[in-house]
Design an enzyme around this catalytic site. Sequence first.
Site, PDB file in Angstrom:
ATOM      1  N   LYS A   1      27.001  -3.676  -5.095  1.00  0.00           N
ATOM      2  CA  LYS A   1      25.548  -3.202  -5.523  1.00  0.00           C
ATOM      3  C   LYS A   1      25.033  -2.328  -4.280  1.00  0.00           C
ATOM      4  O   LYS A   1      25.050  -2.333  -3.323  1.00  0.00           O
ATOM      5  CB  LYS A   1      24.605  -4.444  -5.383  1.00  0.00           C
ATOM      6  CG  LYS A   1      23.311  -3.796  -5.974  1.00  0.00           C
ATOM      7  CD  LYS A   1      22.197  -4.764  -5.497  1.00  0.00           C
ATOM      8  CE  LYS A   1      21.624  -4.316  -4.274  1.00  0.00           C
ATOM      9  NZ  LYS A   1      20.709  -3.250  -4.150  1.00  0.00           N
TER      10      LYS A   1
ATOM     11  N   GLY B   1      23.225  -3.909   6.267  1.00  0.00           N
ATOM     12  CA  GLY B   1      21.830  -3.854   6.079  1.00  0.00           C
ATOM     13  C   GLY B   1      21.056  -4.360   7.027  1.00  0.00           C
ATOM     14  O   GLY B   1      21.487  -4.431   8.115  1.00  0.00           O
ATOM     15  N   SER B   2      19.649  -4.832   6.650  1.00  0.00           N
ATOM     16  CA  SER B   2      18.693  -5.047   7.671  1.00  0.00           C
ATOM     17  C   SER B   2      19.241  -6.610   8.379  1.00  0.00           C
ATOM     18  O   SER B   2      19.801  -7.341   7.483  1.00  0.00           O
ATOM     19  CB  SER B   2      17.683  -4.993   7.255  1.00  0.00           C
ATOM     20  OG  SER B   2      17.428  -6.140   6.288  1.00  0.00           O
ATOM     21  N   THR B   3      18.860  -6.800   9.602  1.00  0.00           N
ATOM     22  CA  THR B   3      19.168  -8.035   9.997  1.00  0.00           C
ATOM     23  C   THR B   3      18.411  -9.206   9.446  1.00  0.00           C
ATOM     24  O   THR B   3      18.982 -10.331   9.182  1.00  0.00           O
ATOM     25  CB  THR B   3      18.682  -8.131  11.626  1.00  0.00           C
ATOM     26  OG1 THR B   3      19.554  -7.181  12.394  1.00  0.00           O
ATOM     27  CG2 THR B   3      18.931  -9.296  12.379  1.00  0.00           C
TER      28      THR B   3
ATOM     29  N   GLY C   1      20.365 -10.032   6.130  1.00  0.00           N
ATOM     30  CA  GLY C   1      21.562 -10.649   6.522  1.00  0.00           C
ATOM     31  C   GLY C   1      21.470 -12.050   7.200  1.00  0.00           C
ATOM     32  O   GLY C   1      21.975 -12.946   6.736  1.00  0.00           O
TER      33      GLY C   1
ATOM     34  N   GLU D   1      27.218  -6.828   8.630  1.00  0.00           N
ATOM     35  CA  GLU D   1      27.248  -5.689   9.570  1.00  0.00           C
ATOM     36  C   GLU D   1      25.736  -5.347   9.374  1.00  0.00           C
ATOM     37  O   GLU D   1      24.948  -4.638   8.612  1.00  0.00           O
ATOM     38  CB  GLU D   1      28.151  -4.433   9.128  1.00  0.00           C
ATOM     39  CG  GLU D   1      28.315  -3.496  10.420  1.00  0.00           C
ATOM     40  CD  GLU D   1      27.500  -2.393  10.120  1.00  0.00           C
ATOM     41  OE1 GLU D   1      26.491  -2.368  10.826  1.00  0.00           O
ATOM     42  OE2 GLU D   1      27.947  -1.332   9.603  1.00  0.00           O
TER      43      GLU D   1
ATOM     44  N   CYS E   1      23.109   2.768  12.029  1.00  0.00           N
ATOM     45  CA  CYS E   1      23.114   1.522  12.564  1.00  0.00           C
ATOM     46  C   CYS E   1      23.397   1.444  14.026  1.00  0.00           C
ATOM     47  O   CYS E   1      22.840   0.752  15.157  1.00  0.00           O
ATOM     48  CB  CYS E   1      23.808   0.381  11.797  1.00  0.00           C
ATOM     49  SG  CYS E   1      25.455   0.697  11.431  1.00  0.00           S
TER      50      CYS E   1
ATOM     51  N   GLU F   1      14.834  -1.931  16.116  1.00  0.00           N
ATOM     52  CA  GLU F   1      15.488  -0.665  15.490  1.00  0.00           C
ATOM     53  C   GLU F   1      14.416   0.112  14.712  1.00  0.00           C
ATOM     54  O   GLU F   1      13.955  -0.387  13.758  1.00  0.00           O
ATOM     55  CB  GLU F   1      16.663  -1.235  14.482  1.00  0.00           C
ATOM     56  CG  GLU F   1      17.543  -0.240  13.745  1.00  0.00           C
ATOM     57  CD  GLU F   1      18.486  -0.711  12.956  1.00  0.00           C
ATOM     58  OE1 GLU F   1      18.121  -1.782  12.000  1.00  0.00           O
ATOM     59  OE2 GLU F   1      19.730  -0.542  13.005  1.00  0.00           O
TER      60      GLU F   1
HETATM   61  P1  NAI Z   1      17.821  -3.984   3.476  1.00  0.00           P
HETATM   62  O1  NAI Z   1      18.478  -4.924   4.356  1.00  0.00           O
HETATM   63  O2  NAI Z   1      16.636  -4.345   2.574  1.00  0.00           O
HETATM   64  O3  NAI Z   1      18.798  -3.346   2.070  1.00  0.00           O
HETATM   65  C1  NAI Z   1      19.978  -3.211   2.352  1.00  0.00           C
HETATM   66  C2  NAI Z   1      20.648  -3.571   0.945  1.00  0.00           C
HETATM   67  O4  NAI Z   1      20.394  -4.858   0.702  1.00  0.00           O
HETATM   68  C3  NAI Z   1      20.142  -2.954  -0.121  1.00  0.00           C
HETATM   69  O5  NAI Z   1      21.063  -2.740  -1.017  1.00  0.00           O
HETATM   70  C4  NAI Z   1      19.236  -3.895  -0.757  1.00  0.00           C
HETATM   71  O6  NAI Z   1      18.964  -3.876  -2.141  1.00  0.00           O
HETATM   72  C5  NAI Z   1      19.751  -5.235  -0.600  1.00  0.00           C
HETATM   73  N1  NAI Z   1      18.939  -6.484  -0.402  1.00  0.00           N
HETATM   74  C6  NAI Z   1      17.702  -6.480   0.100  1.00  0.00           C
HETATM   75  N2  NAI Z   1      17.441  -7.575  -0.262  1.00  0.00           N
HETATM   76  C7  NAI Z   1      18.138  -8.426  -0.418  1.00  0.00           C
HETATM   77  C8  NAI Z   1      18.314  -9.995  -0.615  1.00  0.00           C
HETATM   78  N3  NAI Z   1      17.366 -10.749  -0.301  1.00  0.00           N
HETATM   79  N4  NAI Z   1      19.767 -10.535  -0.929  1.00  0.00           N
HETATM   80  C9  NAI Z   1      20.827  -9.579  -0.921  1.00  0.00           C
HETATM   81  N5  NAI Z   1      20.717  -8.317  -1.075  1.00  0.00           N
HETATM   82  C10 NAI Z   1      19.569  -7.698  -0.417  1.00  0.00           C
HETATM   83  O7  NAI Z   1      17.294  -2.852   4.104  1.00  0.00           O
HETATM   84  P2  NAI Z   1      15.978  -1.635   3.765  1.00  0.00           P
HETATM   85  O8  NAI Z   1      14.774  -2.713   3.471  1.00  0.00           O
HETATM   86  O9  NAI Z   1      16.410  -0.905   3.119  1.00  0.00           O
HETATM   87  O10 NAI Z   1      15.601  -1.326   5.344  1.00  0.00           O
HETATM   88  C11 NAI Z   1      14.813  -2.047   6.382  1.00  0.00           C
HETATM   89  C12 NAI Z   1      15.409  -1.695   7.690  1.00  0.00           C
HETATM   90  O11 NAI Z   1      16.742  -2.302   7.912  1.00  0.00           O
HETATM   91  C13 NAI Z   1      15.640  -0.480   8.117  1.00  0.00           C
HETATM   92  O12 NAI Z   1      14.457   0.093   8.693  1.00  0.00           O
HETATM   93  C14 NAI Z   1      16.773  -0.512   9.417  1.00  0.00           C
HETATM   94  O13 NAI Z   1      16.162  -0.827  10.458  1.00  0.00           O
HETATM   95  C15 NAI Z   1      17.464  -1.869   8.610  1.00  0.00           C
HETATM   96  N6  NAI Z   1      18.810  -1.044   7.983  1.00  0.00           N
HETATM   97  C16 NAI Z   1      19.908  -1.131   8.625  1.00  0.00           C
HETATM   98  C17 NAI Z   1      20.982  -0.818   8.143  1.00  0.00           C
HETATM   99  C18 NAI Z   1      22.310  -0.613   8.931  1.00  0.00           C
HETATM  100  O14 NAI Z   1      23.448   0.001   8.566  1.00  0.00           O
HETATM  101  N7  NAI Z   1      22.442  -1.489   9.968  1.00  0.00           N
HETATM  102  C19 NAI Z   1      21.125  -0.367   6.751  1.00  0.00           C
HETATM  103  C20 NAI Z   1      19.718  -0.379   6.113  1.00  0.00           C
HETATM  104  C21 NAI Z   1      18.635  -0.680   6.697  1.00  0.00           C
HETATM  105 MG    MG Z   2      14.456  -4.505   2.523  1.00  0.00          MG
END
Ligand code: NAI
Ligand code: MG
Length: 492
Positions: free
Chosen positions: A197, A249-251, A254, A271, A305, A402
Amino acid sequence: MSELERKPGAAAVPADWTYAPAPEARDIVTLRERYGLYVGGEWLAPHTGETFTTIDPSTEEPLAEIAQAGPEDVNNAIEAARDAYQNGWSTLAPSERAKYLFRIARILQERSREFAVLESLNGGKPIRESRDVDLPLSAAHFFYYAGWADKLEYAFPNRAPRPVGVAGQIIPWNFPLLMLAWKVAPALAAGNTVVLKPAETTPLSALLFCDVLRQAELPPGVVNILTGDGRTGAELVKHPGIDKIAFTGSTDVGKAIQRELAGTRKRLTLELGGKAANVVFDDAPLDQAIEGIVNGIYFNQGHVCCAGSRLLVQESIYEQLIAKLKRRLTTLRVGAPLDKNTDVGAINSRQQLDKIEELVQTGRDEGAEIYQPPCRLPERGYWFAPTVFTNVAQSYRIAQEEIFGPVLSVLTFRTPDEAVEKANNTPYGLSAGVWTEKGSRILAVAQRLRAGVVWANTYNRFDPASPFGGYKESGFGREGGRHGLEPYLEFD
Ligand code: NAI
Ligand code: MG
């Protein structure tokens, strides 16, 4: 045209070195009006009947309609992946699996300009980066894991490695195609099938990748792509037909996934976020360090990240370094992602811009001093100027959280011990940087930093052969290298 200033007897010197626009042609990309879900090698309409619009964040121009996958779609994709796993892929001769991966790598290289333009269009990153970093590294990942596919017995001698089964993979929006490559390549090399996804703001390169899969004649169902927001991700995580979840994605998300999977047989790698220290000692080659600092935090608008978002500077060189850094920032070009001269592109989404603005405001409120170089930001789209905060205390939110934007927080230290203590004073542990002329100091400091990756006299360098991943709240499991195969294998 810039004005010419003439002194008597001197050659003409432009007073203002403006750049002419140098846009990369966009017409290499053909967009469809709407996209379906890629399941079992077919394009399907979502059962939800729901779609959403994906945009160009630099202009807010709509690009295409994207399907929102619901529970039934998730179920169908997992069934297609299971079917492909049981009826061919997991028992295919490993050397044959390798051929598909090599093919995918070659096609990505052949179509790299198309992918690079699309990645910049949908994500806002400068074409210079998508062209020179995202695409070459994505192809390199497939080449690298193609090489392991028929050598698993050598990678893990006497352990009888077998594939895990069906992997659910959820990726973020900062490196859409590269994160896909990091997830799909090792999974397939190890003999698994995949339901992936992409993030809701950047689905287009994953959808174009389906075209590559068809070109490579990958058997249907081996890779399935479901678009949708977090709800789709959550359905994938909880579905009983999944054997392994890989999430970047976000902590917060995670942690939610980890709670959901606790007590199940499903395997998990995470990660997550970071707040990396980039540590500059007084004997560091300063001009080189400035480039590393800039690359560390302004690369990909700081949506990284492992970004070097906390600069730790030894006190004796502080004034000099900050002066050089500010001067360097005035030369960064912020603007159109498709312009070949752009250094800093658009912020990925309205939501992310809001988050950056909120955190930057807390920095001002808590008493840090802000510097932004003069730069004119475009009227439409999501933009944030490169920012440096000095006078930052360790307790400030901009030093703890972050920001995931082009915002650097500068702290100082006096001794190596203090540098290590401050660098480790974070719930995260993904990456760090060390700048010093002394090799012995690099080794001594790197050993004490609690970070998965430590760069020495460089920053944000990646190689498929090198494992990447975190400690503490940055997650667990490694991607890349031989280590990156392990989460996709069962052992006796
Ligand atoms: P997010 O963690 O919500 O999104 C990342 C992925 O997870 C997307 O594909 C999203 O659709 C999916 N996702 C969201 N909620 C989910 C759930 N409950 N179960 C399974 N999958 C889910 O990150 P977001 O909201 O885009 O960004 C928020 C903050 O997270 C950013 O400001 C940043 O600080 C951090 N972030 C860190 C990343 C990294 O590579 N370490 C990447 C993206 C965001
Ligand atoms: Mg989110």
